[in-house]
Design an enzyme around this catalytic site. Sequence first.
Site, PDB file in Angstrom:
ATOM      1  N   GLU A  49       6.984  -0.461   7.543  1.00 57.34           N
ATOM      2  CA  GLU A  49       6.513  -0.393   6.160  1.00 57.34           C
ATOM      3  C   GLU A  49       5.581   0.809   6.061  1.00 57.34           C
ATOM      4  O   GLU A  49       4.578   0.888   6.773  1.00 57.34           O
ATOM      5  CB  GLU A  49       5.759  -1.655   5.774  1.00 57.34           C
ATOM      6  CG  GLU A  49       6.599  -2.912   5.783  1.00 57.34           C
ATOM      7  CD  GLU A  49       5.756  -4.153   5.615  1.00 57.34           C
ATOM      8  OE1 GLU A  49       4.527  -4.017   5.423  1.00 57.34           O
ATOM      9  OE2 GLU A  49       6.305  -5.264   5.681  1.00 57.34           O
ATOM     10  N   ASP A  60      -6.065  -5.342  -1.190  1.00 57.26           N
ATOM     11  CA  ASP A  60      -6.205  -4.833   0.172  1.00 57.26           C
ATOM     12  C   ASP A  60      -7.637  -4.964   0.658  1.00 57.26           C
ATOM     13  O   ASP A  60      -8.591  -4.755  -0.099  1.00 57.26           O
ATOM     14  CB  ASP A  60      -5.769  -3.368   0.235  1.00 57.26           C
ATOM     15  CG  ASP A  60      -4.267  -3.220   0.068  1.00 57.26           C
ATOM     16  OD1 ASP A  60      -3.538  -3.893   0.805  1.00 57.26           O
ATOM     17  OD2 ASP A  60      -3.832  -2.458  -0.803  1.00 57.26           O
TER      18      ASP A  60
END
Length: 705
Positions: A49, A60
């Site tokens: 990824e 995040d």
Amino acid sequence: MEAIKKVFEQKKAQDATAFVAFVTAGYPKKEDTVPVLLALQAGGADIIELGIPFSDPIADGPVIQEANTVALKNDIDYPTVLGQIREARQQGLTAPVLLMGYYNPMLAYGEDKAIQDAAEAGANGFIMVDLPPEEAIAFRQKCAASNLSYVPLIAPSTTLKRIQFLASIADSFIYVVSKMGTTGSSANVAVNEELPTILSRIREYTHVPLAVEFGVATRDQFNYVADAGADGVVVIGSRIVNAIKAAGEGQVPQFVENYCREVSGKGEPSRVRSPGAAQRTPSQLTPNAETAKGVENILPARFGQFGGQYVPESLVDALAELEEAHKSAIEDPAFWEEVRSLYTYSNRPSNLYLAENLTKEAGGANIWLKREDLNHTGSHKINNALGQILLAKRIGKTRIIAETGAGQHGVATATVCAKFGLECVIYMGAEDVRRQALKLFRIEMLGGKAWVIPVHSGSCTLKDAVNEAMRDWVTNLSTTHYLVGSAIGPHPFPTIVRDFQKVIGEEIKAQLKEVRGKLPDVVVACVGGGSNAIGTFYDFIPDKSVRLVGVEAGGEGIDGHKHSATLSMGQPGVLHGVRTYILQDKAGQIIETHSISAGLDYPGVGPEHAWLKDSGRADYVVCTDEDALRGFRMLTQKEGIIPALESSHAIWEGVKIAKSLPKDKDIVICLSGRGDKDVEQISELLPKWADKLDWHVSSNAIPSK
């Protein structure tokens, strides 16, 4: 797409688990990305990824946030990422690569072109963290046409109906988030023990492989996830970033490869997996509008093309809970009775005041001020804070978080939390803490359950405070309500805030009718996120004879970049979970804004304002810092009323409009807040502006710094 499927087929034949590794493109340096991709493959990564950096990620953790910030400083954008994939392919990268990130950079690039160019560069698919289901169907179809995979995400909180829908659009594998919260991992924290149950629940609806992410940092954790029945294990980039940090100059690829070998067990004897989750025969579904019904909203989620829920999967259930609670509340007469019972606390209704001296100065229409500045805590923010506190109590939340710019919403939130005995955390950009230091003291003076957390990321202003509040909420959903201060954010927040602020316009309509027997000809309000403005405008939207005027922060002028004129100078995009007008660069990154008023210093705006602009129902203009100061001075010296710097923008434009109208017309300006909070800032700024404004206050009155 086929390459991804082949990986899982081969692993299944070997009774092994696929190793999926994540890294942010352009970290730590632009030239490191290709060697790192090759090192991931050499270390045993079966699928990679590659993170597309975004300026304002809301799901995040701090490590990935930092990697995003560094990558953007290295001038990493979407075309650069595609170029890195091409180069890596030329140098021998064979592992499938998924592009992972937030939707706005792709939207700015052009969705169709982004998909086509990714396929040509050698990418194999996409993971879009914040793409809503109704758009995921069309996006997935476009990807499939280019032989690219679209990988949906499922969280522990995802409902069965939503799992059913998301499973129907999965073509290569499903990305399973094993724990709630932001991204990140730890060698010392156990992976979610409910993982086997989560995987079993998903497998009732699909036969595609399941790759589990979050919390995996060590080989033992990798094995635990594999034994739980996962077909793939995602090692998130926070651990890889830490490996990169530990590397010396020129050692980054080797450190990454070594870490990946350690986690994947590459080169070690093959291991027999423990029996995994029981396999079921899944129901087969085709992605269409019918299967998407499981994720429909119960309140209108969009205003034209604007609005929606562009959020990580882990937030969806909490937003649905909030939406249902709000719908139930606004249909319950007892709820509104409780809201109205607090009007004596908040000092409603606020007065409608004829500013005679200002009217005389303008020489035109009557100028009326809606005195929201006289509310308890000094602004309109108390209206929303009280309403949302009652909502939070209705759904059993005990901890309240909020963002604040000028400090008005922070004070209002902390005040009502003190009244109701709830824990309160206020996020405030470090620059705004500097500008509004007294507000911070006032919040913390309210008691041990209220405190301010300065935010030092980004521009250190309101935008960054929203980011941190969102991350807090993702991590603490079970106990925490995010009391959003403006008409921004994912649905249902813009609707909730509007519903608690529309009392402003309702009162204006009734009050002016009582004294003038008519509707106002113009209503004016300042616009940052837009809560006081939508509260002022909403009741007048059907009244076509009433002109609606929103005044944005023009900063140092809209010919440059130091402004916050989102509706006047921005473009449609996605920020903080909502599609609206935003200030962004060509790559879809959010740009830093500027306003003399902290409360207007925001690069987005409420989606209902975006719709009002595009539909032509409301006009949006700009007022510079200089003119806002002139408006501040004018009201202060003509009426003896000190306005907030935010409201001063509306005062300046309102007087300007009044001058152009005949004397039998009426203009109402929302005086959204009082200026006590800004007096110290003005005293510091005035020496710089004194000659230009011809405003010379005694030097003895201005504190020296």
